[in-house]
Design an enzyme around this catalytic site. Sequence first.
Site, PDB file in Angstrom:
ATOM      1  N   THR A  16       0.365   5.580  18.388  1.00 60.09           N
ATOM      2  CA  THR A  16       0.123   5.337  19.820  1.00 60.09           C
ATOM      3  C   THR A  16       1.378   5.511  20.663  1.00 60.09           C
ATOM      4  OG1 THR A  16      -1.654   3.811  19.329  1.00 60.09           O
ATOM      5  CG2 THR A  16      -0.639   3.558  21.471  1.00 60.09           C
ATOM      6  N   ASP A  60      -1.941  10.388  13.468  1.00 61.57           N
ATOM      7  CA  ASP A  60      -2.416   9.016  13.638  1.00 61.57           C
ATOM      8  C   ASP A  60      -2.187   8.362  12.269  1.00 61.57           C
ATOM      9  OD1 ASP A  60      -4.874   7.464  15.469  1.00 61.57           O
ATOM     10  OD2 ASP A  60      -4.461   6.791  13.417  1.00 61.57           O
ATOM     11  N   SER A  61      -1.667   7.144  12.248  1.00 62.79           N
ATOM     12  CA  SER A  61      -1.285   6.582  10.948  1.00 62.79           C
ATOM     13  C   SER A  61      -2.478   6.295  10.042  1.00 62.79           C
ATOM     14  CB  SER A  61      -0.426   5.337  11.125  1.00 62.79           C
ATOM     15  OG  SER A  61      -1.212   4.215  11.445  1.00 62.79           O
ATOM     16  N   SER A  62      -3.709   6.389  10.569  1.00 65.84           N
ATOM     17  CA  SER A  62      -4.874   6.266   9.692  1.00 65.84           C
ATOM     18  C   SER A  62      -4.928   7.426   8.707  1.00 65.84           C
ATOM     19  CB  SER A  62      -6.166   6.262  10.518  1.00 65.84           C
ATOM     20  OG  SER A  62      -6.027   5.408  11.606  1.00 65.84           O
ATOM     21  N   ASP A  93      -1.486   1.083  12.678  1.00 63.40           N
ATOM     22  CA  ASP A  93      -2.613   0.793  11.785  1.00 63.40           C
ATOM     23  C   ASP A  93      -2.206   0.680  10.317  1.00 63.40           C
ATOM     24  OD1 ASP A  93      -4.202   0.708  13.984  1.00 63.40           O
ATOM     25  OD2 ASP A  93      -5.110   2.688  13.690  1.00 63.40           O
ATOM     26  N   THR A 169       2.134  -7.810   7.991  1.00 57.38           N
ATOM     27  CA  THR A 169       0.715  -7.433   8.030  1.00 57.38           C
ATOM     28  C   THR A 169       0.319  -7.224   9.481  1.00 57.38           C
ATOM     29  OG1 THR A 169       0.187  -8.817   6.121  1.00 57.38           O
ATOM     30  CG2 THR A 169      -1.628  -8.317   7.548  1.00 57.38           C
ATOM     31  N   THR A 280      -4.562 -13.754  -2.737  1.00 58.15           N
ATOM     32  CA  THR A 280      -5.504 -14.578  -1.974  1.00 58.15           C
ATOM     33  C   THR A 280      -5.973 -13.882  -0.696  1.00 58.15           C
ATOM     34  OG1 THR A 280      -5.780 -16.635  -0.728  1.00 58.15           O
ATOM     35  CG2 THR A 280      -3.522 -15.838  -0.970  1.00 58.15           C
ATOM     36  N   CYS A 282      -6.421 -15.549   1.893  1.00 53.64           N
ATOM     37  CA  CYS A 282      -5.764 -16.273   2.991  1.00 53.64           C
ATOM     38  C   CYS A 282      -4.493 -15.535   3.393  1.00 53.64           C
ATOM     39  CB  CYS A 282      -5.371 -17.690   2.555  1.00 53.64           C
ATOM     40  SG  CYS A 282      -6.741 -18.670   1.986  1.00 53.64           S
TER      41      CYS A 282
HETATM   42  N1  ASP Z   1      -4.308   4.579  15.603  1.00 52.35           N
HETATM   43  C1  ASP Z   1      -2.907   4.383  15.921  1.00 52.35           C
HETATM   44  C2  ASP Z   1      -2.093   4.672  14.666  1.00 52.35           C
HETATM   45  O1  ASP Z   1      -1.996   3.856  13.810  1.00 52.35           O
HETATM   46  C3  ASP Z   1      -2.684   2.995  16.403  1.00 52.35           C
HETATM   47  C4  ASP Z   1      -1.272   2.664  16.772  1.00 52.35           C
HETATM   48  O2  ASP Z   1      -0.357   3.425  16.691  1.00 52.35           O
HETATM   49  O3  ASP Z   1      -1.060   1.518  17.182  1.00 52.35           O
HETATM   50  O4  ASP Z   1      -1.566   5.741  14.545  1.00 52.35           O
END
Ligand code: ASP
Length: 346
Positions: A16, A60-62, A93, A169, A280, A282
């Site tokens: 982003t 995009d890091s996905s 992400d 996290t 866990t 949690c």
């Molecule tokens: N979808 C974006 C990514 O992880 C979200 C971000 O950068 O915050 O590349």
Amino acid sequence: MTTKYPSVLLIYTGGTIGMIENPETGALENFDFDQLLKHVPELKRFNYHISSYQFNPPIDSSDMEPCLWAKIVKIIHDNYEQFDGFVILHGTDTMAYTASALSFMLENLTKPVILTGSQLPIGTLRTDGKENLITAIEIAAAKHPDGTPIVPEVCIFFENELMRGNRATKINAENFNAFRSFNYPVLAKAGIHIRYNEHCIRRPDYSRPMKAHYLFDTNVVMLTLFPGIQESIIDSVLHVPGLKAVVLKTFGSGNAPQKEWFIRQLKETTERGIIIVNITQCPTGAVEMKRYETGIKLLQAGVISGYDSTPECAVTKLMFLLGHQMPVEEVRRYMNSNLAGEISIS
Ligand code: ASP
């Protein structure tokens, strides 16, 4: 680069922070690094040498993958002597996965590697990207009076907090405080001053070289338990061809159902040489398998403790160790050892 000014290499992978809104679709799309820098003229005010490397195309890091972690590590390795520190611009992400992976891939790291990004693109008015980027650069360049770096670790800097990368996290998809380190104190807080928690920062052995690792084995799965989970589902996950390890996300301090079929499934799996690591569900706290009867049953089935590991760290550590093609017993032993400050074991 022999210079009295600190030098920092910015590695722009995407996310982003470097996106812009497509006027036709309204969706956020990547733009290139030069455009990104235009939005942060403040960088010119640093007395630092800042060079950059851009992923082409930015992602995009996905879409992050172990081969791209290897690419980042190669860039750091090839530029290691020339720079005092490294800042990686990365989507939020999967940033915690990348930070965990890098913490294992960069063995005996003696320089700062700081990941950051933002929740709002850097070109927008209320962006958090500028602040995150500027402070991350300052941290990457920060040194003690004796010339050693203050934070020779893989970290995430986000919204005023510097966290150990393999302890962080993503917790928020909306607010600027997108990351938390639940089981380890923050390494620094940025206010008017950047206050470092020196006693929490790892000290590397400066006499040893940094060693880069590149290999991963992705034959792993993360399995989250819930009341009502069916034997047929567990059975099919544990029999996926080629499976080598499972991160089992259990309840509370590492507890799971005591049903005969469940324990039998786990036992048969570990007997086939598949590693099962108990963490866990949690966000805070650790697995203590000897605390309840239900945990003891897991121990007897050959499940090992993941202590207070984050899920991101447990899965990347397993892929990293399996990538070294070591015997199962050795992977189990390393999973129970602290390699890069990722688990709290006394
Ligand atoms: N979808 C974006 C990514 O992880 C979200 C971000 O950068 O915050 O590349």
